[in-house]
Motif scaffolding. Structure first.
Motif, short mmCIF file in Angstrom:
data_model
loop_
_atom_site.label_atom_id
_atom_site.label_comp_id
_atom_site.label_asym_id
_atom_site.label_seq_id
_atom_site.Cartn_x
_atom_site.Cartn_y
_atom_site.Cartn_z
N ILE A 386 -16.13 13.36 -27.53
CA ILE A 386 -15.71 13.48 -26.13
C ILE A 386 -16.22 14.81 -25.58
O ILE A 386 -16.53 15.72 -26.36
CB ILE A 386 -14.17 13.32 -26.00
CG1 ILE A 386 -13.75 13.05 -24.54
CG2 ILE A 386 -13.43 14.56 -26.54
CD1 ILE A 386 -12.32 12.52 -24.42
N GLY A 388 -18.45 17.63 -24.55
CA GLY A 388 -19.79 18.01 -24.98
C GLY A 388 -20.29 17.20 -26.17
O GLY A 388 -21.49 17.13 -26.43
N SER A 389 -19.39 16.57 -26.89
CA SER A 389 -19.81 15.79 -28.06
C SER A 389 -20.08 14.34 -27.69
O SER A 389 -20.27 13.49 -28.57
CB SER A 389 -18.72 15.87 -29.14
OG SER A 389 -18.54 17.21 -29.52
N SER A 439 -17.64 16.00 -33.39
CA SER A 439 -16.61 16.88 -32.86
C SER A 439 -16.84 18.28 -33.41
O SER A 439 -16.80 18.49 -34.63
CB SER A 439 -15.21 16.40 -33.28
OG SER A 439 -14.24 17.32 -32.85
N THR A 444 -10.11 17.41 -32.18
CA THR A 444 -9.85 16.84 -30.86
C THR A 444 -9.12 15.50 -31.00
O THR A 444 -9.61 14.58 -31.68
CB THR A 444 -11.17 16.68 -30.09
OG1 THR A 444 -11.79 17.97 -30.05
CG2 THR A 444 -10.95 16.18 -28.68
N ARG A 502 -20.60 22.12 -24.64
CA ARG A 502 -21.42 21.53 -23.56
C ARG A 502 -22.88 21.94 -23.65
O ARG A 502 -23.66 21.62 -22.76
CB ARG A 502 -20.81 21.90 -22.21
CG ARG A 502 -20.62 23.38 -21.98
CD ARG A 502 -19.69 23.64 -20.80
NE ARG A 502 -19.36 25.06 -20.69
CZ ARG A 502 -18.41 25.66 -21.37
NH1 ARG A 502 -17.68 24.98 -22.25
NH2 ARG A 502 -18.16 26.94 -21.20
N GLN A 583 -19.63 18.56 -16.37
CA GLN A 583 -19.05 19.38 -17.43
C GLN A 583 -19.81 20.70 -17.56
O GLN A 583 -19.23 21.77 -17.62
CB GLN A 583 -19.04 18.67 -18.78
CG GLN A 583 -18.28 19.49 -19.82
CD GLN A 583 -18.64 19.20 -21.27
OE1 GLN A 583 -19.70 18.68 -21.59
NE2 GLN A 583 -17.72 19.54 -22.16
N GLU A 587 -17.11 23.31 -16.35
CA GLU A 587 -16.41 23.92 -17.48
C GLU A 587 -16.94 25.34 -17.72
O GLU A 587 -16.22 26.20 -18.21
CB GLU A 587 -16.58 23.07 -18.74
CG GLU A 587 -15.59 23.42 -19.85
CD GLU A 587 -15.53 22.39 -20.96
OE1 GLU A 587 -14.72 21.46 -20.89
OE2 GLU A 587 -16.32 22.51 -21.93
N LYS A 746 -3.66 19.91 -23.09
CA LYS A 746 -3.65 19.36 -24.46
C LYS A 746 -2.32 19.67 -25.14
O LYS A 746 -1.73 18.84 -25.81
CB LYS A 746 -4.77 19.99 -25.30
CG LYS A 746 -6.18 19.57 -24.93
CD LYS A 746 -7.14 20.17 -25.97
CE LYS A 746 -8.58 20.12 -25.54
NZ LYS A 746 -9.48 20.85 -26.41
O1 LIG Z 1 -16.43 18.70 -29.94
P1 LIG Z 1 -14.96 18.86 -29.84
O2 LIG Z 1 -14.46 20.03 -30.62
O3 LIG Z 1 -14.27 17.59 -30.24
O4 LIG Z 1 -14.61 19.17 -28.35
C1 LIG Z 1 -14.87 18.24 -27.33
C2 LIG Z 1 -14.64 18.86 -25.97
O5 LIG Z 1 -13.31 19.29 -25.87
C3 LIG Z 1 -12.96 19.75 -24.60
O6 LIG Z 1 -11.63 20.01 -24.50
C4 LIG Z 1 -13.77 20.96 -24.24
O7 LIG Z 1 -13.39 22.01 -25.03
C5 LIG Z 1 -15.24 20.66 -24.38
O8 LIG Z 1 -15.99 21.80 -24.23
C6 LIG Z 1 -15.55 20.04 -25.68
O9 LIG Z 1 -16.89 19.63 -25.65
#
Ligand SMILES: O=P(O)(O)OC[C@H]1O[C@@H](O)[C@@H](O)[C@@H](O)[C@@H]1O
Length: 789
Positions: A386, A388-389, A439, A444, A502, A583, A587, A746
């Motif tokens: 999710i 950037g990933s 991730s 996440t 990102r 993003q 961001e 979160k």
């Molecule tokens: O790649 P992970 O660590 O799962 O994060 C996924 C995304 O989470 C979000 O909350 C941000 O922090 C983004 O910058 C990041 O790309």
């Protein structure tokens, strides 16, 4: 009193606040930091200060003599010190409120301790007038100086020391309480030997700890450079732009009528120097700028030290200061080792081996060598990630679809909404699907939950956990968590904390891209980005495409009240490009705290939005043309289409729209023109109708026309926007590379989750606000209902 003309020569990376009092001919060397309220007064001869000195608040450095006062490098002048020395070497420390008179020459590695005065005068003391002259004109301070001076003088090296030094011999350690200096005020210069510690008792420093001291000094400088960056609004060009934006109303219709060369003046062509197929024309002539505004925007970039901050980023310095990290996504695409500074950062040497890992795996999947647990070749990949990933790989796989292996399906599952995963699994065969768990943190919630669901689904079919190794790979900086999830070591693709989420599609996060378009194409994209990196790193500001884009956007954002910026690619393959930079930009630059911890007094990042032309034309362009908001737009299009169907007619129609829209936005249509075009008398009498057909025009746009959407060109375009975003962040003084703003939601979601399986009483006990509690309780009251339709 000043007999020299005011002239200031400043080296690069000097920090010099506006309220420093500088008089006469002063030269300040590279990297020196001067604090506010310091005074450097070359009242007679010039003052030259070397590199990397720190001059703190209320420090006064004066040269009253006609000969130059030369100060070396790496000196620290602490708060309130008052320096009139004959000369100063390197690496000295002048502690708080210390004093040095004009007849003292300071060598190197000397410390004049807090409150001490190094003078060449005798023990007779000073008259008030002499002190006023010597130590400053504040009476009270002079009084204090007299006492301190007298105490220190008694312990200064004897006149003999002076003589020895004049004969060129090594200086000696003075014994504490030694003979007093008896020289009258016109005495010859006393030279303090290197390593003297002038604490009231004179000693010679052993020199031990010198390296630590130098390292500390360097850290101190770094800290100050960050902390002392003034707010952008305090820079001289900012005020000027403020004033120009009110006084210079640029009317594009007139500007083009007056200047037949406007397009030439305000357009730049970028061509890759290794990959000549990368060709990008930026036309920024349809912007509300004139010569003066443009020149002032460029000065703003200079004053905000955009180049220095850019260099620090490429050099691997920890420009992401809040997280203490370097920002080196540029290292991921520096395959020819153009940027040497990066090499000192841990992990950079692992980039190339990791690319090989990506190559081997992607080739094995593509050529059928990598098979599922029943021996079937892989038909589908599912990238689970999710933010950037997800956004980067998903956008690129769409943009480079013409290069894709068409018999391999790529799915991108990001949303925690079970629908997203359920729909992907519906069309996947467990025997021929590889799940890519992407991730950076591997913590996440969405990604880990989706990955767990995918693993459960897979095991329902495969039954045996050992088969997971054939079907799950992880892309992460968190090897430990990925191992705990059950990913085999050889199926882990790593990257490093200096790759922001990102900015991570260039890293292992790009594995799905390499599988879809092939490693060679993936590498071509990396190299394309590197072409733009080299352009950004070395091109003068007024020719530098990312800098130009950043400055133009900043002008609307900060001086003309624009809140948003539209990215409008006239290429269906780029239909996710605006989402991606939503993003990338929001961001990065959606921040209100500057790097020095102050709250900004101005707008930072804009709202980014947009979609592929011509769909947008039939949806939201009405508002851009005739609405009340200023919406600067970037129009992007390829000269060559990937699909020249109907003999290229589709593409010509597409491009005719691409050229027409910025023209319509810029020049509009006057009431007079509308009337000229109207033939019906009835319509001419209908003023509402006539006025409704008027376009004010003067809506700014950039046109970005590139040759063809190849992997190299896409890489360059992405890097172009990345650096545009960085440039703006550098000017606003914010950290474009952290993202703490995503955290609070979160944390609260984690607290709320258990309540969704609890009862209303528990919700009340948790003491959320009335609205949140009310909503949760409404959910609980209705959660078990089953709607029949
Ligand atoms: O790649 P992970 O660590 O799962 O994060 C996924 C995304 O989470 C979000 O909350 C941000 O922090 C983004 O910058 C990041 O790309």
């Amino acid at each position: 009193m000043s007999s020299t003309k005011d002239r200031l020569d400043v080296g690069s990376k000097v920090t010099l606040p506006q309220d420093v009092d500088i008089r006469g001919h002063v030269t300040i060397g590279t990297g020196t930091v001067v604090h506010p309220k310091a005074a450097i007064l070359a009242l007679s001869g010039p003052i030259t200060i070397g590199a990397s000195c720190i001059i703190e608040e209320n420090v006064t450095i004066i040269n009253r003599s006609p000969s130059p006062l030369v100060i070396g490098s790496h000196n620290l002048f602490e708060v309130g010190s008052h320096i009139e020395a004959r000369s100063i070497g390197d690496h000295n420390t002048f502690e708080v409120k210390s004093r040095v008179s004009s007849q003292v020459a300071i060598g190197s590695f000397t410390t004049i301790s807090a409150g001490c005065a190094a003078t060449a005068a005798g023990t007779r003391g000073y008259t008030q007038e002499e002190l006023g002259d010597l130590l400053g004109d504040d009476d009270e301070e002079a009084e204090a100086g007299l006492k301190v001076g007298a105490r220190a003088m008694k312990r200064t090296p004897s006149g003999a020391t002076e003589t020895i030094l004049e004969e060129g011999e090594e200086g000696e350690a003075g014994e504490g309480g030694g003979e007093a200096v008896t020289a009258p005020s016109a005495a010859p210069v006393v030279t303090l030997p290197d390593y003297t510690v002038f604490t009231g008792s004179v000693g010679v420093w052993s020199g031990q700890g010198r390296l630590q001291e130098e390292a500390l000094h360097a850290k101190h400088l770094d800290y100050l450079r960050q902390a002392m960056s003034p707010l952008a609004s305090q820079l001289p060009s900012w005020s000027k732009l403020d004033q120009l934006s009110k006084s210079n109303k640029v009317v594009l219709r007139d500007a083009f009528a007056k200047d037949s060369k406007r397009f030439d003046t305000y357009s730049r062509h970028f061509q890759g120097d290794r990959n000549k197929d990368i060709s990008v024309l930026l036309d920024f002539s349809k912007n509300l700028i004139d010569e003066e505004i443009w020149a002032t925007l460029l000065s703003l970039a200079k004053e905000a030290k955009v180049e220095e901050q850019r260099d620090a980023m490429f050099n691997g310095e920890q420009v992401n200061a809040s997280e203490g990290r370097s920002v080196l996504h540029v290292a991921l695409r520096d395959l020819d080792d153009d940027f040497k500074g990066k090499d000192k950062v841990e992990g950079v040497d692992e980039v190339i081996p990791e690319l090989k890992h990506i190559r081997d795996f992607s080739e094995a999947v593509r050529n059928g060598q990598w098979t599922g647990y029943t021996g079937k070749p892989i038909k589908s990949i599912v990238n689970i990630g999710i933010g950037g990933s997800d956004l980067g790989p998903a956008m690129v796989c769409e943009a480079l679809k013409p290069y894709a292996k068409r018999d391999l399906d790529a799915h991108f599952v990001s949303n925690i909404d079970g629908t997203h995963m359920a729909e992907a699994l519906r069309v996947c065969d467990p025997e021929s699907t590889v799940f890519i768990v992407a991730s950076k943190t591997f913590t996440t919630q969405e990604t880990i939950t989706n990955a767990t669901t995918a693993r459960d689904w897979f095991l329902e079919h495969a039954k045996d956990k050992k088969h997971v190794a054939k079907h799950f790979v992880a892309l992460s900086t968190n090897v430990k968590a990925a191992t705990e999830f059950g990913i085999a070591k050889e199926n882990m693709f790593k990257f490093w904390d200096w790759v922001g989420g990102r900015y991570s599609l260039w890293s292992a996060i790009g594995l799905s891209i390499a599988i879809v378009i092939g490693y060679e194409r993936f590498e071509e994209m990396l190299r394309g980005a590197n072409e733009m990196d080299r352009h950004y790193a070395s091109t003068p500001l007024d020719q530098n495409i990312p800098v130009i884009l950043g400055l133009i956007n900043l002008y609307y954002n900060n001086f003309l009240g624009a809140q948003t910026h539209a990215i409008l690619p006239y290429d269906q393959y780029m239909h996710r490009f605006a989402d991606y930079f939503q993003q990338g930009d929001m961001e990065s630059n959606g921040k209100f705290i500057t790097k020095s911890g102050e709250r900004v007094q101005y707008q930072t990042g804009p709202i980014i939005w947009g979609q592929a032309g011509t769909n947008g034309q039939h949806a939201f362009y009405q508002l851009i043309h005739q609405g009340t908001k200023l919406i600067p737009c970037d129009f992007l299009a390829p000269i060559e289409t990937q699909n020249p169907i109907r003999g290229g007619e589709h593409h010509r129609i597409l491009l005719s729209n691409y050229f027409a829209q910025p023209e319509a936005l810029a020049f509009g249509k006057t009431e007079e023109q509308v009337r000229e075009e109207t033939t019906s008398k009835e319509d001419l009498d209908n003023s509402f109708l006539i006025k409704s057909k008027v376009f004010d025009g003067n809506k700014p746009t950039n046109s970005i026309l590139f040759q063809k959407l190849t992997p190299g060109t896409l890489g360059a375009l992405i890097a172009m926007y990345e650096h545009k975003i960085a440039t703006e962040g550098f000017i606003w003084g914010i950290n474009s590379f952290d993202q703490f703003g995503v955290e609070l939601g979160k944390v609260l979601a984690k607290k709320i989750l258990p309540l969704l399986s609890a009862d209303a009483a528990k919700v009340d006990a948790e003491k959320h606000d009335g609205s949140t509690s009310g909503l949760i309780k409404h959910y609980l009251a209705n959660a078990n209902k089953k709607t029949s339709s």
